[in-house]
Design a protein around this motif. Sequence first.
Motif, PDB file in Angstrom:
ATOM      1  N   PHE A 132       0.868  -1.178   0.000  1.00 54.02           N
ATOM      2  CA  PHE A 132       0.000   0.000   0.000  1.00 54.02           C
ATOM      3  C   PHE A 132       0.906   1.230   0.000  1.00 54.02           C
ATOM      4  O   PHE A 132       1.258   1.747   1.055  1.00 54.02           O
ATOM      5  CB  PHE A 132      -0.926  -0.040   1.218  1.00 54.02           C
ATOM      6  N   PRO A 133       1.330   1.663  -1.185  1.00 52.57           N
ATOM      7  CA  PRO A 133       2.432   2.648  -1.261  1.00 52.57           C
ATOM      8  C   PRO A 133       2.006   4.110  -1.108  1.00 52.57           C
ATOM      9  O   PRO A 133       2.857   4.975  -0.975  1.00 52.57           O
ATOM     10  CB  PRO A 133       2.994   2.411  -2.659  1.00 52.57           C
ATOM     11  N   PHE A 134       0.702   4.382  -1.127  1.00 54.15           N
ATOM     12  CA  PHE A 134       0.258   5.790  -1.056  1.00 54.15           C
ATOM     13  C   PHE A 134       0.184   6.215   0.405  1.00 54.15           C
ATOM     14  O   PHE A 134      -0.867   6.192   1.024  1.00 54.15           O
ATOM     15  CB  PHE A 134      -1.107   5.966  -1.721  1.00 54.15           C
ATOM     16  N   THR A 135       1.323   6.592   0.959  1.00 59.64           N
ATOM     17  CA  THR A 135       1.365   6.907   2.377  1.00 59.64           C
ATOM     18  C   THR A 135       1.014   8.360   2.668  1.00 59.64           C
ATOM     19  O   THR A 135       0.835   8.728   3.816  1.00 59.64           O
ATOM     20  CB  THR A 135       2.760   6.592   2.949  1.00 59.64           C
ATOM     21  N   THR A 136       0.947   9.181   1.614  1.00 55.99           N
ATOM     22  CA  THR A 136       0.518  10.571   1.804  1.00 55.99           C
ATOM     23  C   THR A 136      -0.636  10.845   0.842  1.00 55.99           C
ATOM     24  O   THR A 136      -0.795  10.127  -0.150  1.00 55.99           O
ATOM     25  CB  THR A 136       1.665  11.559   1.521  1.00 55.99           C
TER      26      THR A 136
ATOM     27  N   THR B 229     -13.201  21.215 -20.660  1.00 51.90           N
ATOM     28  CA  THR B 229     -12.019  20.388 -20.405  1.00 51.90           C
ATOM     29  C   THR B 229     -11.613  20.481 -18.941  1.00 51.90           C
ATOM     30  O   THR B 229     -11.857  21.500 -18.282  1.00 51.90           O
ATOM     31  CB  THR B 229     -10.802  20.839 -21.257  1.00 51.90           C
ATOM     32  N   ILE B 230     -11.008  19.417 -18.466  1.00 58.59           N
ATOM     33  CA  ILE B 230     -10.381  19.464 -17.151  1.00 58.59           C
ATOM     34  C   ILE B 230      -8.876  19.416 -17.373  1.00 58.59           C
ATOM     35  O   ILE B 230      -8.371  18.608 -18.161  1.00 58.59           O
ATOM     36  CB  ILE B 230     -10.839  18.314 -16.225  1.00 58.59           C
ATOM     37  N   GLU B 231      -8.177  20.346 -16.748  1.00 56.05           N
ATOM     38  CA  GLU B 231      -6.712  20.366 -16.804  1.00 56.05           C
ATOM     39  C   GLU B 231      -6.211  20.511 -15.384  1.00 56.05           C
ATOM     40  O   GLU B 231      -6.438  21.533 -14.745  1.00 56.05           O
ATOM     41  CB  GLU B 231      -6.214  21.541 -17.660  1.00 56.05           C
ATOM     42  N   ALA B 232      -5.553  19.473 -14.908  1.00 50.11           N
ATOM     43  CA  ALA B 232      -5.090  19.496 -13.528  1.00 50.11           C
ATOM     44  C   ALA B 232      -3.796  18.703 -13.405  1.00 50.11           C
ATOM     45  O   ALA B 232      -3.400  17.995 -14.321  1.00 50.11           O
ATOM     46  CB  ALA B 232      -6.160  18.911 -12.609  1.00 50.11           C
ATOM     47  N   ASP B 233      -3.155  18.871 -12.268  1.00 45.93           N
ATOM     48  CA  ASP B 233      -1.951  18.094 -11.968  1.00 45.93           C
ATOM     49  C   ASP B 233      -2.260  17.177 -10.798  1.00 45.93           C
ATOM     50  O   ASP B 233      -2.784  17.624  -9.780  1.00 45.93           O
ATOM     51  CB  ASP B 233      -0.784  19.015 -11.582  1.00 45.93           C
ATOM     52  N   ILE B 234      -1.913  15.922 -10.974  1.00 41.21           N
ATOM     53  CA  ILE B 234      -2.043  14.961  -9.879  1.00 41.21           C
ATOM     54  C   ILE B 234      -0.652  14.799  -9.289  1.00 41.21           C
ATOM     55  O   ILE B 234       0.280  14.406  -9.996  1.00 41.21           O
ATOM     56  CB  ILE B 234      -2.535  13.589 -10.390  1.00 41.21           C
ATOM     57  N   THR B 235      -0.492  15.135  -8.023  1.00 36.17           N
ATOM     58  CA  THR B 235       0.829  14.987  -7.403  1.00 36.17           C
ATOM     59  C   THR B 235       0.722  14.085  -6.176  1.00 36.17           C
ATOM     60  O   THR B 235      -0.251  14.154  -5.425  1.00 36.17           O
ATOM     61  CB  THR B 235       1.435  16.343  -6.994  1.00 36.17           C
ATOM     62  N   PHE B 236       1.725  13.234  -6.020  1.00 31.12           N
ATOM     63  CA  PHE B 236       1.726  12.312  -4.882  1.00 31.12           C
ATOM     64  C   PHE B 236       3.114  11.694  -4.743  1.00 31.12           C
ATOM     65  O   PHE B 236       3.947  11.806  -5.643  1.00 31.12           O
ATOM     66  CB  PHE B 236       0.682  11.204  -5.067  1.00 31.12           C
ATOM     67  N   SER B 237       3.341  11.062  -3.608  1.00 32.85           N
ATOM     68  CA  SER B 237       4.579  10.312  -3.381  1.00 32.85           C
ATOM     69  C   SER B 237       4.210   8.859  -3.161  1.00 32.85           C
ATOM     70  O   SER B 237       3.138   8.554  -2.650  1.00 32.85           O
ATOM     71  CB  SER B 237       5.305  10.809  -2.135  1.00 32.85           C
ATOM     72  N   LEU B 238       5.106   8.001  -3.537  1.00 26.10           N
ATOM     73  CA  LEU B 238       4.921   6.570  -3.302  1.00 26.10           C
ATOM     74  C   LEU B 238       6.090   6.063  -2.479  1.00 26.10           C
ATOM     75  O   LEU B 238       7.233   6.429  -2.734  1.00 26.10           O
ATOM     76  CB  LEU B 238       4.912   5.784  -4.621  1.00 26.10           C
TER      77      LEU B 238
ATOM     78  N   PRO C  83       4.781   3.699 -13.547  1.00 24.60           N
ATOM     79  CA  PRO C  83       5.691   2.839 -14.309  1.00 24.60           C
ATOM     80  C   PRO C  83       5.537   1.387 -13.865  1.00 24.60           C
ATOM     81  O   PRO C  83       5.064   1.115 -12.762  1.00 24.60           O
ATOM     82  CB  PRO C  83       7.074   3.376 -13.952  1.00 24.60           C
ATOM     83  N   SER C  84       5.935   0.455 -14.721  1.00 23.43           N
ATOM     84  CA  SER C  84       5.800  -0.957 -14.364  1.00 23.43           C
ATOM     85  C   SER C  84       6.894  -1.375 -13.381  1.00 23.43           C
ATOM     86  O   SER C  84       6.745  -2.345 -12.664  1.00 23.43           O
ATOM     87  CB  SER C  84       5.851  -1.828 -15.606  1.00 23.43           C
ATOM     88  N   LYS C  85       7.992  -0.623 -13.367  1.00 19.25           N
ATOM     89  CA  LYS C  85       9.067  -0.909 -12.415  1.00 19.25           C
ATOM     90  C   LYS C  85       9.464   0.368 -11.694  1.00 19.25           C
ATOM     91  O   LYS C  85       9.453   1.446 -12.281  1.00 19.25           O
ATOM     92  CB  LYS C  85      10.299  -1.447 -13.136  1.00 19.25           C
ATOM     93  N   PHE C  86       9.841   0.227 -10.423  1.00 16.80           N
ATOM     94  CA  PHE C  86      10.338   1.373  -9.664  1.00 16.80           C
ATOM     95  C   PHE C  86      11.822   1.165  -9.402  1.00 16.80           C
ATOM     96  O   PHE C  86      12.241   0.076  -9.008  1.00 16.80           O
ATOM     97  CB  PHE C  86       9.598   1.490  -8.332  1.00 16.80           C
TER      98      PHE C  86
END
Length: 164
Positions: free
Chosen positions: A33-37, A53-62, A120-123
């Motif tokens: 469960f990598p979405f810790t924030t 249109t919707i134009e937005a930025d999705i930001t997160f850390s894994l 991505p398929s690999k981290f």
Amino acid sequence: MYIALESLFGGGVNKLPVDCEFDFSKEELDGVFPFTTPVSVKGEIKNVVGVVTIEADITFSLEVFCDRCAEPVKLDFDIPMVHGLVSSLNEDDNDDYILIEDMKLDLLQLTLEDTFLALPSKFLCKEDCKGVCTKCGANLNNDSCNCKKDIDPRMEALLGLLED
Ligand SMILES: [Zn+2]
Ligand SMILES: [Zn+2]
């Protein structure tokens, strides 16, 4: 999380701000469960001469594990969310458009889809991660191990003969 779009499609307003945070901590990825924030979505939905249109930025850390060296690593992502929104589908429309039913945009669902599509398929902890030694398990980014390079089995037999 639904955003009501009547006023935007109706032309009452031509812009709606988008500024949301979602908790994806229960979203599983490869057994973790990598979405810790929280996942943040910031931008706007706009109506420019009838084109919505919707134009937005999705930001997160894994917080994941490197696929090569298995060390924990925290990776930051910034994914563009750009979609045309339509209240009904015409023959000319294609998959680039999202059909808005009942004048409501399900932003949580859209964020989930866009986020998982962009992962991505690999981290990797870094582009040139050296991984671990397949023999002793040493992390080759930090240590150099003393294992011999893999030797061709035929060569190994020869070396065995020489030692006898
Ligand atoms: Zn690594
Ligand atoms: Zn080794």
